[in-house]
Every structure is written in C-alpha cells, then in structure tokens.
Design an enzyme around this catalytic site. Structure first.
Site, mmCIF file in Angstrom:
data_model
loop_
_atom_site.group_PDB
_atom_site.id
_atom_site.type_symbol
_atom_site.label_atom_id
_atom_site.label_comp_id
_atom_site.label_asym_id
_atom_site.label_seq_id
_atom_site.Cartn_x
_atom_site.Cartn_y
_atom_site.Cartn_z
ATOM 1 N N TYR A 32 6.361 2.358 2.786
ATOM 2 C CA TYR A 32 7.752 2.811 2.802
ATOM 3 C C TYR A 32 7.889 4.036 3.686
ATOM 4 O O TYR A 32 6.905 4.676 4.068
ATOM 5 C CB TYR A 32 8.235 3.114 1.386
ATOM 6 N N ARG A 51 4.804 6.391 12.086
ATOM 7 C CA ARG A 51 3.971 6.431 10.885
ATOM 8 C C ARG A 51 4.085 5.132 10.101
ATOM 9 O O ARG A 51 3.099 4.643 9.520
ATOM 10 C CB ARG A 51 4.370 7.615 10.009
ATOM 11 N N ARG A 99 0.261 -15.022 -7.847
ATOM 12 C CA ARG A 99 -0.448 -13.774 -8.105
ATOM 13 C C ARG A 99 -1.965 -13.924 -8.015
ATOM 14 O O ARG A 99 -2.597 -14.627 -8.802
ATOM 15 C CB ARG A 99 -0.069 -13.225 -9.483
ATOM 16 N N HIS A 101 -5.320 -11.127 -6.353
ATOM 17 C CA HIS A 101 -5.516 -9.829 -5.748
ATOM 18 C C HIS A 101 -5.698 -9.894 -4.233
ATOM 19 O O HIS A 101 -5.184 -9.046 -3.505
ATOM 20 C CB HIS A 101 -6.724 -9.122 -6.374
ATOM 21 N N LEU A 201 -1.142 13.038 3.586
ATOM 22 C CA LEU A 201 -0.218 12.296 4.433
ATOM 23 C C LEU A 201 0.217 13.183 5.595
ATOM 24 O O LEU A 201 0.473 14.377 5.408
ATOM 25 C CB LEU A 201 1.009 11.877 3.620
#
Length: 289
Positions: A32, A51, A99, A101, A201
């Site tokens: 995000y 980014r 679903r 992993h 970050l």
C-alpha cells in the site's frame, strides 16, 4: 456520492466488493501507499509510486499499470471526490485464490484506492507530541510497505494507551523508527537518523527532509543511534506523510532537550512548508505535470 477506484474503474463506494478469499484479507499479501494531498494536488507522488513499484518487485507482485496511468487514475479520484486537503490510500493485493500459503498459480491483482479528508495537525506541529518507547517486534522486511502491520498496530496501541502520539521502536539498544514514522534526533545542530536497511521503511517525508538538508547545507548523518543518545538529544522529531516534521518533546517520562520544539526542527518545518506552498501555488500557474 463518494467515489473510489476498484481495478482501474472509478465507481461509487457502495458498488465496491472484494472476494472473501482475497489474499490481502487472508494473508496480508499485498502492499500500500498513502499519498498526501494539499490544495487538491498530490504531494511527492513520484516518490510514492517509486516505492510502490519497489515493494511490488520485492514481493513478486504484479502492478498492471504504468506510473503515469496510476497518476492519472489517482488525480481523477481526487477531482471526483473534490478533495482539497487529505490523503489517497492505494492498495494492491495478489488477488483472490483458493487459500494456500504459497503463491497461487493464477490470480489477478486487485487494486483499490480511496480518499479521506485529513487536515494538517497544526496544534501538534506547533507544540510537539509525547512518545513512548517500545521493543520493535516487527518482521525483518520493514523496507517493504506491506499490509503486514500487526506489529505497528500493537506499538501504536501502546502509544494510545499511554496518551502519546507515537511509539518509538528499538531493537535492543538501537532505535529503529516509529510505529508509522521515521525518527530523527538533533545533537549540536546535526541531524541523525537510522540508515536505510531492511529494518526501516524509506519514508517519503524522510526523503524530502534529507533533500532539504542537502540543499540548505544542514548537517545530517544516516547512522544508527541508541536509546541513550535519543534521551540525550537536543531535539527529536518524527516524520511521515501525515505527521510532516513533527516535534517530539517528551519520551516516556523524560523531556527531550528543553521539552519544547527546537530550532532545527522549526527550521525544517519552515522549509517543508515552502515545499507545500510551491505545490499549491502551481494550481494558479498551470496544470499538473
């Protein structure tokens, strides 16, 4: 009617729906960005998108739009919602699949973006905030702006429970960053902030501050500092898209420096405001680039 973007289309919020097996929902398998909007203009948009694509590459996640296409969509969203001061939230997930992993053999990236009104935190910028120390328990790829934010959430909750505006995290004796911000200290007129690594970050406001320091010839070092150095600092501040250059005047029960926003922090706030003013001034001088 409030609008948002879902997979490249501008639609009403009530029209939007996401599959319950979306991997962002089930695994946090996505990324995000949060982009600031001042005067209806995107602030540091290019840096945010760089980014974003970097995070996507690190996760082998496909973004099916160019930076220019994304910018055009986001600008249309800002106009469509008549946003003047606030944020745009963008999220990409690996999409919906049965679903398991490991990465699915076939799935389509899901893209969502929406806006929120958010005024500048003027009172806090003027008077500063208090912070609390907490051990950094996050995973070891904090350089990726992923949806895996539970460690950040727990740190921020600790700050909230202690009546503080931020949690300053540390690994052992080394200060890393805030729960949603980068951390700077000032000692003898020199800024110090954690160097880029997998432990922090690369904040966009952090990048703006370092650019300002270079252009204004303000001394700055990107190197680690300890909890003791933090408490012994003349000034401290955090930086983020929504916090800008935010003075930290107390951590736990100890004042930082004089217990008031310091001269270097004030100077950086002024230079940052000039960047904002240049952006909003462009509204009257010509169209967005």
């Amino acid at each position: 009617m409030e609008k948002l973007i879902l997979n490249g289309k501008l639609i009403g919020r009530e029209q939007a729906s996401i599959d319950i097996e979306d991997r962002g929902y089930q695994f946090g398998d996505g990324i995000y960005e949060v982009i600031r909007v001042y005067g209806g203009r995107l602030f540091a948009n290019e840096a945010h998108l760089r980014r974003l694509y970097s995070s996507a590459e690190k996760l082998s996640l496909d973004i099916p739009y160019t930076a220019q296409e994304l910018t055009e969509q986001i600008e249309a969203l800002v106009r469509g919602n008549g946003l003047d001061t606030g944020i745009v939230y963008l999220q990409f997930t690996r999409g919906a699949a049965h679903r398991k992993h490991s990465f699915p053999e076939k799935s389509e990236t899901v893209f969502v973006a929406y806006t929120n009104e958010l005024e500048r935190p003027l009172h806090q910028l003027e008077h500063g905030i208090q912070a609390v120390l907490t051990e950094d328990i996050r995973w070891l790829r904090c350089d990726i702006k992923s949806l895996n934010l539970l460690g950040n959430v727990l740190a921020k909750q600790k700050a909230a429970e202690n009546g503080c505006g931020e949690a300053v995290q540390h690994r052992g004796e080394i200060v890393t960053e805030g729960s949603s911000s980068n951390v700077f200290i000032v000692k003898n007129g020199e800024l110090i902030t954690h160097p880029l690594s997998n432990l922090i970050l690369n904040g966009i406001t952090r990048q703006v501050i370092l650019d300002i320091c270079e252009k204004q010839q303000l001394p700055v070092r990107e190197e680690t500092f300890t909890i003791r150095q933090l408490f012994d600092a003349d000034e401290a501040f955090i930086s983020s898209t929504t916090s800008e250059v935010m003075p930290v005047v107390q951590i736990n029960d100890q004042k930082i420096g004089s217990g008031k926003p310091g001269a270097v922090t004030r100077k950086l706030q002024g230079y940052f405001k000039e960047r904002m003013d240049q952006l909003t001034k462009a509204i009257t001088t010509g169209p967005a680039e």
